[in-house]
Design an enzyme around this catalytic site. Structure first.
Site, mmCIF file in Angstrom:
data_model
loop_
_atom_site.group_PDB
_atom_site.id
_atom_site.type_symbol
_atom_site.label_atom_id
_atom_site.label_comp_id
_atom_site.label_asym_id
_atom_site.label_seq_id
_atom_site.Cartn_x
_atom_site.Cartn_y
_atom_site.Cartn_z
ATOM 1 N N CYS A 169 0.812 -1.225 0.000
ATOM 2 C CA CYS A 169 0.000 0.000 0.000
ATOM 3 C C CYS A 169 0.843 1.272 0.000
ATOM 4 O O CYS A 169 0.315 2.358 -0.244
ATOM 5 C CB CYS A 169 -0.929 0.017 1.203
ATOM 6 S SG CYS A 169 -2.274 -1.148 1.041
HETATM 7 N N1 COA Z 1 -20.479 -9.205 7.266
HETATM 8 C C1 COA Z 1 -21.051 -9.233 8.480
HETATM 9 N N2 COA Z 1 -20.360 -9.412 9.620
HETATM 10 C C2 COA Z 1 -19.030 -9.583 9.524
HETATM 11 C C3 COA Z 1 -18.369 -9.581 8.283
HETATM 12 C C4 COA Z 1 -19.160 -9.387 7.127
HETATM 13 N N3 COA Z 1 -18.604 -9.345 5.894
HETATM 14 N N4 COA Z 1 -17.052 -9.772 8.481
HETATM 15 C C5 COA Z 1 -16.871 -9.891 9.808
HETATM 16 N N5 COA Z 1 -18.079 -9.788 10.445
HETATM 17 C C6 COA Z 1 -18.349 -9.892 11.877
HETATM 18 C C7 COA Z 1 -17.381 -10.828 12.555
HETATM 19 O O1 COA Z 1 -17.840 -12.159 12.482
HETATM 20 C C8 COA Z 1 -17.369 -10.288 13.961
HETATM 21 O O2 COA Z 1 -18.475 -10.783 14.647
HETATM 22 P P1 COA Z 1 -18.394 -11.154 16.217
HETATM 23 O O3 COA Z 1 -18.075 -9.855 16.894
HETATM 24 O O4 COA Z 1 -19.735 -11.695 16.496
HETATM 25 O O5 COA Z 1 -17.276 -12.157 16.323
HETATM 26 C C9 COA Z 1 -17.571 -8.788 13.779
HETATM 27 O O6 COA Z 1 -18.152 -8.618 12.493
HETATM 28 C C10 COA Z 1 -16.303 -7.990 13.872
HETATM 29 O O7 COA Z 1 -15.328 -8.538 12.965
HETATM 30 P P2 COA Z 1 -13.901 -7.939 12.785
HETATM 31 O O8 COA Z 1 -13.162 -8.677 11.716
HETATM 32 O O9 COA Z 1 -13.228 -7.820 14.105
HETATM 33 O O10 COA Z 1 -14.291 -6.503 12.195
HETATM 34 P P3 COA Z 1 -13.564 -5.117 12.335
HETATM 35 O O11 COA Z 1 -14.460 -4.219 13.054
HETATM 36 O O12 COA Z 1 -12.151 -5.244 12.794
HETATM 37 O O13 COA Z 1 -13.530 -4.628 10.801
HETATM 38 C C11 COA Z 1 -11.960 -4.444 8.992
HETATM 39 C C12 COA Z 1 -12.838 -5.356 9.825
HETATM 40 C C13 COA Z 1 -11.135 -5.279 8.039
HETATM 41 C C14 COA Z 1 -12.855 -3.496 8.194
HETATM 42 C C15 COA Z 1 -11.060 -3.599 9.917
HETATM 43 O O14 COA Z 1 -10.410 -4.426 10.835
HETATM 44 C C16 COA Z 1 -10.002 -2.836 9.162
HETATM 45 O O15 COA Z 1 -10.267 -2.060 8.274
HETATM 46 N N6 COA Z 1 -8.736 -2.980 9.585
HETATM 47 C C17 COA Z 1 -7.625 -2.321 8.951
HETATM 48 C C18 COA Z 1 -7.502 -2.886 7.604
HETATM 49 C C19 COA Z 1 -6.383 -2.317 6.827
HETATM 50 O O16 COA Z 1 -6.091 -1.160 6.824
HETATM 51 N N7 COA Z 1 -5.743 -3.166 6.103
HETATM 52 C C20 COA Z 1 -4.734 -2.777 5.256
HETATM 53 C C21 COA Z 1 -4.993 -3.412 3.965
HETATM 54 S S1 COA Z 1 -3.878 -2.796 2.855
#
Ligand code: COA
Length: 386
Positions: A169
């Site tokens: 990135c």
């Molecule tokens: N639809 C519905 N629910 C979902 C889901 C989806 N597609 N994906 C995950 N969930 C649920 C999970 O099961 C979890 O449920 P639980 O609390 O009952 O266990 C809950 O949502 C939270 O999941 P989590 O993965 O911890 O979500 P989050 O709030 O951390 O968000 C991201 C996920 C990826 C959006 C976030 O972590 C993020 O953006 N992180 C930084 C990413 C980044 O910058 N990456 C760099 C890439 S270059």
């Protein structure tokens, strides 16, 4: 568009790098969260039906539906542009299908890079033959060699040299510093940094945790010596790069996988991440890096007119901008493009800059900042001239 003018060969160089112009190519097709989730959930239903017996026996966990509400709330993403929409949304395929091209045809990655580069050249009024170098800086290359940059260079009719660089990135900001260093050292007068990001190819569209993250795009940044740059440009006040090894964003795809064909298609050969850990670890690292670099350059962070941040997650950007500016940033101070583009890897902060910088006044100081896998982060402080 500025009037086309050649870079005068005799102009005495200053060794001061500037951003002469930027360019953007946006694929015409776009996928909304609702379309994406409908396709994903159809895949989940088919999978669970096909494995009903194992699931009933407790031998296999059923897959869970995705949700458009979750995606927008967790990431800020509402839609993403892609090069190959129909196969991605087909529950039987769920990946882009870009037909192979013959060796004498322009490859697709070069094609979108060239489109963005032409946009930047036109905006600068720069003729391609007056550019000295092309860097193709992106998180995935279509092939190992010949370098994508050299194909882009040839398609544009640029002499000199080109090479590829990959810092995930942060590729574009690492490319900008590299180009700026060529200017500072007097090795080049005009360098194109091209970031064609076909991220749909590395995304696991069947993974509920990440299937919504990425989108395709191409950007270009023309970095030039102030002596030859068009009147309207951005002075580069300072660049800084940082890397810290982490497995929290990883992709194990590579040329050695062919030795193990049975594992070559495993999910770890696509993008995987520990999203929560990335969020927690990268936000403080990047905020501190920005504050340190601002102090080094004698820039008061709260006086920054605009932050063009990496576009991965709206929550991350809110926190980083708050730590830097000392208050909740408005959309004007920290514009978002990930709502319609998704995460476009290294291109994200450049799209934000490209779409949201014309309105700034001469003398305004802002920051282009990227962060992501590696971990990697890059800052480019700029001041508008004219
Ligand atoms: N639809 C519905 N629910 C979902 C889901 C989806 N597609 N994906 C995950 N969930 C649920 C999970 O099961 C979890 O449920 P639980 O609390 O009952 O266990 C809950 O949502 C939270 O999941 P989590 O993965 O911890 O979500 P989050 O709030 O951390 O968000 C991201 C996920 C990826 C959006 C976030 O972590 C993020 O953006 N992180 C930084 C990413 C980044 O910058 N990456 C760099 C890439 S270059």
């Amino acid at each position: 568009m500025q009037e086309s003018h050649p870079a005068p060969a005799a102009a005495p160089l200053t060794g001061r790098p500037v951003i002469a112009a930027t360019g953007l190519y946006t694929p015409p097709e776009s996928i909304t969260n609702a379309e994406l989730v409908a396709s994903f959930n159809a895949y989940v239903d088919r999978y669970n039906a096909a494995h009903a017996d194992e699931i009933a026996a407790g031998a296999l966990a059923p897959l869970a539906h995705s949700s458009a509400e979750f995606i927008e709330k967790a990431s800020g993403i509402k839609a993403r542009h892609v090069l190959s929409k129909a196969p991605i949304l087909d529950p039987e395929i769920m990946c882009p299908r870009l037909p192979e091209r013959a060796n004498d045809e322009l490859s697709v990655m070069a094609e979108i890079g060239v489109a963005a580069a032409r946009d930047a050249l036109a905006r600068a009024g720069r003729r391609a033959e007056d550019v000295d170098a092309v860097l193709c800086a992106a998180s995935n290359m279509q092939r190992p060699y010949p370098a994508m940059a050299i194909e882009i260079q040839a398609a544009l009719g640029i002499e000199g040299f080109g090479f590829d660089m990959n810092v995930a990135c942060s590729s574009a900001t690492f490319g900008i510093q590299t180009a700026a260093d060529y200017i500072r050292a007097g090795h080049a007068r005009s360098v194109l940094v091209v970031s064609p990001e076909i991220t749909s190819g590395h995304l696991n569209w069947r993974d509920r945790d990440s299937h919504f993250i990425f989108g395709d795009v191409a950007t270009a940044v023309l970095v030039e010596d102030a002596a030859i740059a068009p009147a309207r440009h951005w002075e580069i006040l300072g660049t800084r790069l940082k890397t810290v090894f982490s497995n929290n964003i990883r992709n194990n795809f590579g040329f050695l996988n062919r030795a193990h064909p049975e594992t070559a298609a495993a999910p770890d050969k696509l993008f995987v991440q520990e999203g929560r850990k990335v969020f927690k670890e990268v936000v403080p690292m990047v905020a501190q890096m920005i504050l340190d670099e601002a102090a080094r350059l004698g820039i008061a962070p709260e006086a920054l007119r605009r932050l063009w941040l990496h576009q991965a997650n709206a929550g991350m950007n809110r926190l980083i901008a708050h730590k830097v500016l000392g208050h909740e940033a408005s959309e004007d101070e920290s514009p978002t493009v990930l709502d319609t583009y998704g995460n476009t890897s290294s291109a994200g902060s450049i799209i934000a800059f490209h779409l949201h910088s014309d309105d700034l006044a001469a003398g305004d100081v802002g920051l282009i900042c990227s962060f992501g896998a590696g971990y990697s982060a890059g800052t480019v402080f700029v001041r508008k001239v004219h």
